[in-house]
Design a protein around this motif. Structure first.
Motif, PDB file in Angstrom:
ATOM      1  N   ARG A 219      15.501  -9.789 -34.226  1.00  0.00           N
ATOM      2  CA  ARG A 219      16.856  -9.880 -34.794  1.00  0.00           C
ATOM      3  C   ARG A 219      17.147 -11.271 -35.356  1.00  0.00           C
ATOM      4  NH1 ARG A 219      21.080  -8.348 -30.431  1.00  0.00           N
ATOM      5  NH2 ARG A 219      22.414  -8.305 -32.276  1.00  0.00           N
ATOM      6  N   LEU A 220      16.168 -12.153 -35.317  1.00  0.00           N
ATOM      7  CA  LEU A 220      16.377 -13.546 -35.684  1.00  0.00           C
ATOM      8  C   LEU A 220      16.773 -13.703 -37.151  1.00  0.00           C
ATOM      9  CD1 LEU A 220      16.146 -16.487 -34.595  1.00  0.00           C
ATOM     10  CD2 LEU A 220      13.811 -16.501 -35.511  1.00  0.00           C
ATOM     11  N   ARG A 221      17.769 -14.551 -37.368  1.00  0.00           N
ATOM     12  CA  ARG A 221      18.222 -14.869 -38.727  1.00  0.00           C
ATOM     13  C   ARG A 221      17.907 -16.318 -39.099  1.00  0.00           C
ATOM     14  NH1 ARG A 221      21.487 -11.041 -41.024  1.00  0.00           N
ATOM     15  NH2 ARG A 221      22.212  -9.352 -39.678  1.00  0.00           N
ATOM     16  N   VAL A 222      18.148 -17.248 -38.160  1.00  0.00           N
ATOM     17  CA  VAL A 222      17.903 -18.666 -38.435  1.00  0.00           C
ATOM     18  C   VAL A 222      17.301 -19.329 -37.206  1.00  0.00           C
ATOM     19  CG1 VAL A 222      18.913 -20.888 -39.087  1.00  0.00           C
ATOM     20  CG2 VAL A 222      19.903 -18.775 -40.000  1.00  0.00           C
ATOM     21  N   ALA A 223      16.262 -20.125 -37.446  1.00  0.00           N
ATOM     22  CA  ALA A 223      15.695 -20.974 -36.400  1.00  0.00           C
ATOM     23  C   ALA A 223      15.765 -22.410 -36.892  1.00  0.00           C
ATOM     24  CB  ALA A 223      14.242 -20.590 -36.109  1.00  0.00           C
TER      25      ALA A 223
END
Length: 305
Positions: A219-223
């Motif tokens: 579900r990652l959008r920004v790291a």
């Protein structure tokens, strides 16, 4: 001719930060005077010594910069300094321990910018996980992210107790709710399964999240990663990345992007410079903490949208 601007830099540590000294001089401060090994109990007397020593019309040409490595202590010192002052002797105060307030503000502002570019309403309602949250930058980044509407978890690798006190302290001070987790007991994979934003605030030169770890982050959008020293804090994020797609081999969600240390640092540098300039050019005394840094970071990051 106006009086020279004098900035008194205090820290509980053995030395003030050379970074902060250079920043102050480059911002046009005329004179920087360091004070080391300072305790909170000494701040009232130091503040009043600084403010009473100048004609009231030059009080605004005097500033106090609070450093150190402890966010709560710096905030306490800021509060003591503000309460020690009264008209017409107010001087300016700026708290930024280890650059944490300006760095954390820049980090969150650049993440918000990346999310807006993706059509989202910033951090509102998103699952935000702060790795390296035991450090001063991580704790403040979590606090700012929570104030910005994120559902924040402070993640420790040394047990929940290493971040629990910080979460409770910020909750008391600012009314935010910060969850806590430990990678040893919860497991990175289980945590990352629900992560939508990752803020990596670990020590320089340490990989906090590997490509293997990120395979669980569907579900990652920004790291975002503040580590500029190889290897990267988040594998696959380059130091200059500013919304660059994460490698598909990482297994992270399609469309997930990375933000590197130099993209964050560029905004951090401008924020600190801007606030130091405001101290000496505004004509009136000001008091800055992480919230003021965040206001400035949003403006500066927004100009580059």
């Amino acid at each position: 001719m106006s009086a020279p601007y004098v900035l008194h830099m205090i820290t509980p540590l053995a030395n003030v930060s050379p970074f902060d000294v250079n920043m102050a001089m480059d911002a046009g401060i005329d004179m920087v005077v360091p004070y080391t090994g300072i305790e909170t109990a000494q701040v009232e007397a130091l503040t009043q010594d600084a403010m009473f020593s100048r004609d009231p019309k030059n009080a605004a040409r005097t500033g106090l910069f609070i450093g150190g490595r402890d966010a709560a202590m710096a905030l306490d010192m800021l509060d003591v300094a503000r309460k020690a002052m009264f008209p017409p002797f107010q001087i300016s105060v700026f708290a930024d321990p280890s650059g944490a307030f300006t760095t954390a503000a820049a980090m969150v502002a650049v993440v918000e910018r990346a999310l807006r570019r993706a059509g989202l309403d910033g951090l509102t309602g998103l699952d935000v996980q702060v790795y390296g949250a035991t450090g001063v930058v991580g704790g403040i980044a979590g606090l700012i992210a929570a104030q910005a509407g994120g559902n924040v978890t402070l993640v420790s690798h040394r047990g929940v107790s290493a971040v629990q006190g910080k979460a409770e302290e910020f909750g008391r001070r600012y009314g935010v709710t910060l969850s806590c987790a430990d990678t040893a007991s919860a497991g990175k994979a289980a945590l990352l399964e629900r992560a939508e934003v990752v803020l990596a605030c670990g020590k320089a030169g340490i990989t906090v999240l590997s490509a293997e770890d990120l395979r669980a982050a569907k579900r990652l959008r920004v790291a975002a990663d503040i580590n500029a020293v190889p290897p990267a804090g988040v594998e696959g994020v380059g130091v200059q990345d500013d919304g660059v797609a994460l490698p598909t081999a990482s297994g992270a969600a399609s469309g997930a992007v990375g933000i590197g240390a130099l993209a964050i640092g560029n905004v951090k540098f401008k924020v600190q410079h801007h606030l130091l300039e405001r101290m000496q050019t505004g004509g009136t005394a000001v008091a800055f903490d992480f919230q003021d840094a965040m206001d400035a970071a949003r403006t500066i990051a927004g100009k580059a949208s």
